[in-house]
Design a protein around this motif. Structure first.
Motif, PDB file in Angstrom:
ATOM      1  N   LEU A   1     -20.309  56.903  38.992  1.00 20.80           N
ATOM      2  CA  LEU A   1     -20.774  58.091  38.238  1.00 20.80           C
ATOM      3  C   LEU A   1     -20.196  59.453  38.899  1.00 20.80           C
ATOM      4  N   ILE A   2     -20.187  59.512  40.086  1.00 22.73           N
ATOM      5  CA  ILE A   2     -19.425  60.787  40.609  1.00 22.73           C
ATOM      6  C   ILE A   2     -18.035  60.893  40.204  1.00 22.73           C
ATOM      7  N   VAL A   3     -17.189  59.884  40.183  1.00 21.69           N
ATOM      8  CA  VAL A   3     -15.937  59.902  39.889  1.00 21.69           C
ATOM      9  C   VAL A   3     -15.919  60.264  38.279  1.00 21.69           C
ATOM     10  N   ALA A   4     -16.776  59.647  37.400  1.00 22.50           N
ATOM     11  CA  ALA A   4     -16.620  59.983  35.974  1.00 22.50           C
ATOM     12  C   ALA A   4     -17.006  61.422  35.544  1.00 22.50           C
ATOM     13  N   PHE A   5     -18.387  61.516  36.098  1.00 18.59           N
ATOM     14  CA  PHE A   5     -18.755  62.585  35.559  1.00 18.59           C
ATOM     15  C   PHE A   5     -18.623  64.069  36.136  1.00 18.59           C
ATOM     16  N   LEU A   6     -18.199  63.913  37.527  1.00 21.61           N
ATOM     17  CA  LEU A   6     -17.820  65.257  38.177  1.00 21.61           C
ATOM     18  C   LEU A   6     -16.106  65.244  38.079  1.00 21.61           C
ATOM     19  N   LYS A   7     -15.513  64.238  37.595  1.00 24.34           N
ATOM     20  CA  LYS A   7     -13.991  64.323  37.209  1.00 24.34           C
ATOM     21  C   LYS A   7     -13.421  64.739  38.739  1.00 24.34           C
ATOM     22  N   LEU A   8     -13.661  63.665  39.568  1.00 22.63           N
ATOM     23  CA  LEU A   8     -12.989  63.960  40.938  1.00 22.63           C
ATOM     24  C   LEU A   8     -12.154  62.592  41.407  1.00 22.63           C
ATOM     25  N   PRO A   9     -11.109  62.987  42.221  1.00 23.09           N
ATOM     26  CA  PRO A   9     -10.399  61.896  42.571  1.00 23.09           C
ATOM     27  C   PRO A   9     -11.185  60.785  43.332  1.00 23.09           C
ATOM     28  N   SER A  10     -10.866  59.668  43.101  1.00 22.12           N
ATOM     29  CA  SER A  10     -11.825  58.231  43.489  1.00 22.12           C
ATOM     30  C   SER A  10     -11.806  58.437  45.169  1.00 22.12           C
ATOM     31  N   PHE A  11     -10.420  58.445  45.388  1.00 22.68           N
ATOM     32  CA  PHE A  11     -10.162  58.546  47.117  1.00 22.68           C
ATOM     33  C   PHE A  11     -11.127  59.445  47.851  1.00 22.68           C
ATOM     34  N   ILE A  12     -11.141  60.701  47.373  1.00 21.86           N
ATOM     35  CA  ILE A  12     -11.926  61.749  47.897  1.00 21.86           C
ATOM     36  C   ILE A  12     -13.522  61.165  47.832  1.00 21.86           C
ATOM     37  N   VAL A  13     -14.002  61.096  46.585  1.00 17.93           N
ATOM     38  CA  VAL A  13     -15.359  60.658  46.428  1.00 17.93           C
ATOM     39  C   VAL A  13     -15.663  59.647  47.276  1.00 17.93           C
ATOM     40  N   THR A  14     -15.037  58.290  47.449  1.00 19.14           N
ATOM     41  CA  THR A  14     -15.369  57.174  48.094  1.00 19.14           C
ATOM     42  C   THR A  14     -15.529  57.401  49.718  1.00 19.14           C
ATOM     43  N   LEU A  15     -14.292  58.301  49.944  1.00 15.92           N
ATOM     44  CA  LEU A  15     -14.236  58.733  51.304  1.00 15.92           C
ATOM     45  C   LEU A  15     -15.461  59.200  51.884  1.00 15.92           C
ATOM     46  N   ALA A  16     -16.282  60.041  51.100  1.00 12.71           N
ATOM     47  CA  ALA A  16     -17.364  60.785  51.433  1.00 12.71           C
ATOM     48  C   ALA A  16     -18.593  59.983  51.241  1.00 12.71           C
ATOM     49  N   THR A  17     -18.494  59.048  50.156  1.00  8.59           N
ATOM     50  CA  THR A  17     -19.551  58.071  50.102  1.00  8.59           C
ATOM     51  C   THR A  17     -19.715  57.169  51.113  1.00  8.59           C
ATOM     52  N   TRP A  18     -18.356  56.722  51.631  1.00  6.32           N
ATOM     53  CA  TRP A  18     -18.060  55.708  52.866  1.00  6.32           C
ATOM     54  C   TRP A  18     -18.993  56.282  54.088  1.00  6.32           C
ATOM     55  N   PHE A  19     -18.835  57.580  54.337  1.00  8.46           N
ATOM     56  CA  PHE A  19     -19.586  57.949  55.543  1.00  8.46           C
ATOM     57  C   PHE A  19     -21.076  58.389  55.061  1.00  8.46           C
ATOM     58  N   ILE A  20     -21.574  58.675  53.945  1.00  8.99           N
ATOM     59  CA  ILE A  20     -22.976  58.744  53.702  1.00  8.99           C
ATOM     60  C   ILE A  20     -23.361  57.398  53.554  1.00  8.99           C
ATOM     61  N   TYR A  21     -23.125  56.392  53.063  1.00  9.74           N
ATOM     62  CA  TYR A  21     -23.614  54.880  53.117  1.00  9.74           C
ATOM     63  C   TYR A  21     -23.562  54.616  54.642  1.00  9.74           C
TER      64      TYR A  21
END
Lengths: 343, 316
Positions: free
Chosen positions: A134-154
């Protein structure tokens, strides 16, 4: 064309023949390279098997081979999940976070290991994966940066919930999911993993969804202009990744009888290596879930072999990093044209 | 080149200032001791190594690349400095910086020669450095007893001005000079703006990328030495949370992840903002795990506000 060569007097053919002849010198080289790359995984498996059989007597024993398959089963689900975003040209760096968060949240809510725990692990992992999408698709952000952040969040969520302790899940029923033996000698987790894996191989190759994911990986703007709802399929791919990681977490927690916030760190590397060595290019559109199983066998054999040979776990980190980079390099050789710009 | 939405751009430009004032006022009212001299000095100490790493990261993000290995590099270089402390005293810092720079050189060489995307190269190197650092310290902290090395962070070089303030300031000034006054600095903007065009205009893009990665590695090395000296030990995974904070600081300051826009002075505000927020969370009594979650969310928000989507034909 071969027929033309037998009858040199035929004049129309002569022109064609020279054209063919001018092309042929280039063709064999390209084919050789691509075939070579295609057979790299199989060659590696064979090579590793021979090397470890020679260096360690314990490697070839039946018990160790079952152990390799057990380890492979969990990596297989994680890596198959990771293959979906990678096929699209995206990446999910958060799978270590999904493993610890889904296991720990589910074990906190339902520590008794009934059907509730099973469903919770899968649903939570699916939702965490979907959140990435959802973050990648709706905020249109590169997946590597989104999932780097969510990795730390999770991972942060898992540590906050457990405060560093493991949560035991004591239940024979839950333990039997992985450790029971439906076929004598073969632990159930191998069967579960293969069943789920082949289901998703089927989904990725025989359904519209699967073909669209390949199309998006091949060329996203073309896919979008063809009328494919790219955002929707990104969310689906990341959700599938979450779900499969959840299935892997389920088998892992069942095998170990616990959920822990410290499990996830090395899984991301192993899954990425497996995907890449299997033959799925990070640039997307090339490879497939079907190929990932070869990569998984390579990484588990390597890990098992290194453990048996007494290679320090910290040295293994370094070896794996080298393999990851080398693997990405080799697999993307036929596909270099896509990578003129290197960020 | 005209921007599509001026108001949006102006908002993004002043966002760090507005946020910094808002956050400072918030914590200042909530906790009267927040701006006591003691806490401000604490804030500066905490900020110092993040500032150094973020300066190096600014070089990389300006090009549109990323260096995910800085956290592990901080740990690795810190260990090198701590190990060499008994032999070389304060000069061990040089070896720490050199180790960091060599890691940066490796990152850069792999990105330009092997042509693997920078996030993946640096991610793999991060794993390798974690392993190497654990090996070097044998999985347990290495204490630093050498006076010279301890004085690197606690001492004063200029009158009464503490080194923990002096070193980041020097690094900021040097970075500002390099990025705004040299051809190398301008070519970073060009590469970030349009790498293909920069290549065709005759700039040696690959070499510039290599230099940027070396700078990022060297700053991470310096930060590692400073952190080890400040903690009086090199600890396993001590630089782990620097990665997220550095990316967040650079991006929230106004340097776009898509490259070509931003600069070191903006990063300064980003770093101060991140440091105030994290110190504020400390005052609120949040655990490290919760702070990690908040930092991650801040990072996603910062990137989503401040990225040029028009530059990416499609987002992978």
């Amino acid at each position: 064309m071969g027929g033309c060569l037998v009858y040199p007097p035929m004049l129309f053919c002569a022109g064609k023949d020279t054209r063919v002849a001018s092309i042929t010198p280039f063709q064999p080289k390209k084919i050789q390279l691509e075939t070579f790359v295609r057979y790299v995984p199989l060659l590696l498996i064979l090579l590793l098997f021979i090397i470890f059989s020679l260096t360690s007597t314990a490697f070839i024993k039946f018990r160790n081979l079952v152990e390799i398959l057990q380890l492979s089963s969990i990596y297989l689900l994680l890596a198959a999940g990771e293959t979906f975003p990678v096929l699209m040209g995206s990446i999910d760096l958060s799978i270590g976070g999904i493993i610890v968060a889904s296991g720990v949240i589910a074990a906190t809510i339902a520590p008794y290991g009934g059907i509730g725990t099973v469903v919770l692990i899968l649903v939570i992992a699916l939702l965490l994966g979907m959140l990435n999408g959802l973050i990648v698709a709706f905020l249109k952000l590169p997946s590597f940066i989104v999932t780097l952040a969510t990795w730390f969040i999770y991972a942060g969520i898992a540590i906050a919930l457990t405060e560093g302790y493991n949560i035991n899940i004591r239940s024979n029923q839950f333990s039997n999911i992985s450790n029971g033996r439906f076929i004598p000698g073969i632990p159930n987790l191998i069967l579960w993993a293969l069943l789920i894996y082949f289901l998703f191989v089927f989904l990725s190759e025989k359904t519209k969804m699967g073909r669209y994911i390949f199309a998006i990986g091949g060329k996203e703007d073309v896919a979008a202009r063809m009328g494919i709802n790219v955002g929707k399929y990104k969310i689906i791919a990341f959700s599938i990744c979450g779900l499969l990681v959840g299935a892997g977490t389920l088998l892992l927690s069942s095998r170990l009888g616990m959920a822990s916030a410290r499990l996830g760190s090395s899984y991301l590397f192993n899954a990425l290596i497996a995907v890449v060595l299997g033959g799925t290019a990070l640039s997307g559109g090339v490879g497939g879930v079907r190929k990932t199983i070869l990569g998984v066998l390579i990484i588990t054999m390597m890990e098992n072999g290194m453990n048996l040979s007494g290679v320090d776990i910290r040295v293994q980190y370094i070896v794996k990093a080298a393999i990851l980079i080398a693997g990405v390099y080799v697999i993307s050789i036929p596909d270099r044209s896509k990578q003129t710009i290197m960020k | 080149m005209a921007s599509t939405s001026n108001t949006n751009n102006r908002l993004v430009k002043y966002l760090p200032f507005i946020l910094l004032i808002a956050v400072s006022v918030f914590f200042g009212i909530l906790y009267p001791t927040f701006f006591s001299i003691k806490n401000v000095f604490n804030l500066i100490r905490q900020m110092s190594f993040l500032m150094i790493v973020s300066m190096g990261m600014t070089f990389i993000i300006l090009m549109g690349s990323i260096d995910a290995s800085v956290g592990a590099n901080v740990t690795f270089s810190g260990v090198i400095a701590a190990l060499l402390g008994p032999v070389f005293g304060v000069w061990a810092v040089l070896f720490g910086v050199l180790a960091g720079a060599l890691v940066g050189l490796l990152n850069g060489a792999l990105v330009i020669k092997v042509k693997v995307p920078s996030f993946l190269v640096t991610l793999a190197i991060m794993g390798a450095l974690d392993g190497a650092a654990l090996l070097l310290m044998n999985s347990s902290p290495i204490n630093i007893h050498d006076e010279g090395l301890l004085n690197f962070s606690n001492g004063t070089l200029l009158g009464n001005f503490p080194n923990v303030c002096l070193i980041p300031i020097i690094i900021v000034l040097v970075s500002y000079f390099i990025i705004s006054q040299t051809a190398f600095g301008r070519s970073l903007y060009a590469i970030g703006g349009n790498e293909q065009a920069t290549l065709y205009s005759g700039i040696n893009v690959r070499f510039m990328q290599l230099i940027a990665f070396v700078i990022s590695g060297a700053t991470a090395g310096l930060a590692g030495c400073l952190q080890a000296s400040m903690f009086e030990a090199a600890c396993p995974y001590m630089g782990e949370d620097i990665l997220m904070n550095a990316i967040a600081a650079v991006v929230i300051g106004g340097t776009q992840l898509s490259g070509g826009v931003g600069g070191p002075l903006r990063t300064v505000f980003g770093v101060v903002l991140i440091a105030v927020i994290s110190s504020g969370m400390n005052f609120m009594g949040l655990e490290p795990a919760t702070r990690q979650i908040v930092t991650g969310i801040i990072m996603i928000l910062a990137v989503s506000v401040n990225i040029d989507r028009s530059k990416m034909a499609y987002v992978k």
